[in-house]
Write an enzyme that holds these catalytic residues in place. Sequence first.
Site, PDB file in Angstrom:
ATOM      1  N   THR A   1       0.845  -1.194   0.000  1.00 34.98           N
ATOM      2  CA  THR A   1       0.000   0.000   0.000  1.00 34.98           C
ATOM      3  C   THR A   1       0.875   1.236   0.000  1.00 34.98           C
ATOM      4  O   THR A   1       1.736   1.392   0.865  1.00 34.98           O
ATOM      5  CB  THR A   1      -0.922   0.019   1.227  1.00 34.98           C
TER       6      THR A   1
ATOM      7  N   GLY B   1       2.596   8.006   0.065  1.00 33.45           N
ATOM      8  CA  GLY B   1       3.445   8.994  -0.603  1.00 33.45           C
ATOM      9  C   GLY B   1       4.709   8.402  -1.192  1.00 33.45           C
ATOM     10  O   GLY B   1       5.472   9.094  -1.859  1.00 33.45           O
ATOM     11  N   GLY B   2       4.960   7.113  -0.912  1.00 34.00           N
ATOM     12  CA  GLY B   2       6.119   6.439  -1.502  1.00 34.00           C
ATOM     13  C   GLY B   2       7.431   6.706  -0.808  1.00 34.00           C
ATOM     14  O   GLY B   2       8.491   6.503  -1.387  1.00 34.00           O
ATOM     15  N   HIS B   3       7.382   7.148   0.472  1.00 30.49           N
ATOM     16  CA  HIS B   3       8.616   7.518   1.175  1.00 30.49           C
ATOM     17  C   HIS B   3       9.185   6.406   2.046  1.00 30.49           C
ATOM     18  O   HIS B   3      10.122   6.659   2.804  1.00 30.49           O
ATOM     19  CB  HIS B   3       8.388   8.770   2.044  1.00 30.49           C
TER      20      HIS B   3
ATOM     21  N   TYR C   1      11.961   5.502   9.732  1.00 23.98           N
ATOM     22  CA  TYR C   1      13.263   5.546   9.060  1.00 23.98           C
ATOM     23  C   TYR C   1      13.687   4.105   8.795  1.00 23.98           C
ATOM     24  O   TYR C   1      14.731   3.640   9.249  1.00 23.98           O
ATOM     25  CB  TYR C   1      14.305   6.270   9.922  1.00 23.98           C
TER      26      TYR C   1
END
Length: 533
Positions: free
Chosen positions: A101, A104-106, A475
Amino acid sequence: MFPFLLIIILSLSWRISASAQPAEEFLRCLSIRFHNSSSIAKLVYTHHNSSYFSVLKSSAQNFRFTTPSTSTPLAIVTPFHASHIQATVYCCRKHGLQVRTRSGGHDFEGLSYTTAYKVPFVVIDLVNLRSVQVNVEKATAWVESGATVGELYYEIARKSRTLAFPAGIGHTVGIGGQLSGGGLGSLFRKYGLASDNVIDARLIDAYGRILDKKLMGEDLFWAIRGGGGGSFGIVLAWKLKLVPVPANVTACTVSKTLEQNATKLVHQWQSIARKFPKEIQSSIAIARVNSSEDGKMTIQASYGSVFLGSIDELIPLMEEKFPELGLVKEDCLEMTWAESVLYSALSIIGLPLETLLNRTQKSALSQTFFKAKSDFVKQPISESGFEGLWPKFYEDEAKSAVMVLVAYGGKMDEIPETEYPYPHRAGNLYSILYVVNWEEEENKNSEKFMNWMRRVYSYMTPYVSKSPREAYVNYRDLDIGTNKVNDEKGSYTEGKVWGLKYFKNNFDRLVYVKTKVDPQNFFSHEQSIPPLS
């Protein structure tokens, strides 16, 4: 019905070979579940669509996972309605496909759009589900998971100068991903993390049910607010508690090189910053620069702060708390809180607020090749400890490396570490984010940059948290451990290796919730919470 479906599939140039049987079966299932087969052309992209790769890369923020060797999904589904997600979940379960899912693709390791496992998977890209509804009178907002942090901030700022939300300063980050793992920003010493300020949510579970806070129950609602994305379901939207801020805040930057006593100042900052008033957020960005005096390489420490008040209030406060820094009025600017987000992120003055709507803004952590790691510091690092670190920043691989220290204390000391899944609360002086970037032409030698990062991480071992060496799930770092694909017996043991580092003792409660709501481990990835067998 089958001939009709076949005509649709062929007309969309989905000429699927026998070797692509899972994709064919998945598409046939979607055609039935969508109830409107023609809508598939607008929502679903496969390798046979000319726009497939542009859609896949559209919000792939770490270019390390956009190379030809990267695993790609059988299909990308871009839903407009919850029913499209429910249909996709159903069809993926039926045909044994994993789900990724993307908000924002981060995800630092690309887990929202790729996988290190060689297994068939589908990406659900929430880019079309990004509405933001702000209620100024009640100081709340409903935001869909596909919205970015910047889109949320922009809508709040459009309605009020004196309301804000304590998420991060990276405005291109998807709100869904950030809330799933915590969310550190310029307000967290005052108001806690972004995820601490979620008051309701709407989630699609592994069985396709839509659950709000009441229906999902206390345990699941606890888990989704910081327990990491991709483990418990797909959150459609979040209800947020907005927080008060002054009409104008103060943002300051002071930079010092080694020749200007940077090492001693960083050493002093460690013990001072966590005791600042809650209204001050303080951080240090450390990187290699060329000296303005002689052009030689040196290390620069840039002290950044955002203060919920005026310059005239901040200067005497800093003269009392940290006079060695030498902060003066000329180092500071007054601006709205929303403007301070852009200034903190991009270090540029006067950008229009519409910049918050730019989903493709390049930074050290978006639209680039990078590797990152994180740490938490509980005891001050000695000056000699920093002096031993600086030479690593002179190495060739570190030309675009940065190390960011973010002061803790304030509200974070008041919230018990079991209150939410994010456990890194009292006892931390500051967190560290390490990032190393490189260019596309250097990617063939990416391992040398990755190895530089690992050497720095190894060097820092004596100075950071221990048993476990803590890390921040937003992170993400696969170096600290991964689950084994389809390894039900060993999943808990494997998961505990990395799970304790992200969640400490909260990991076992997260496993309990996972076992209760998704015992078959439908929502899974390399670092998803495992169920007990």
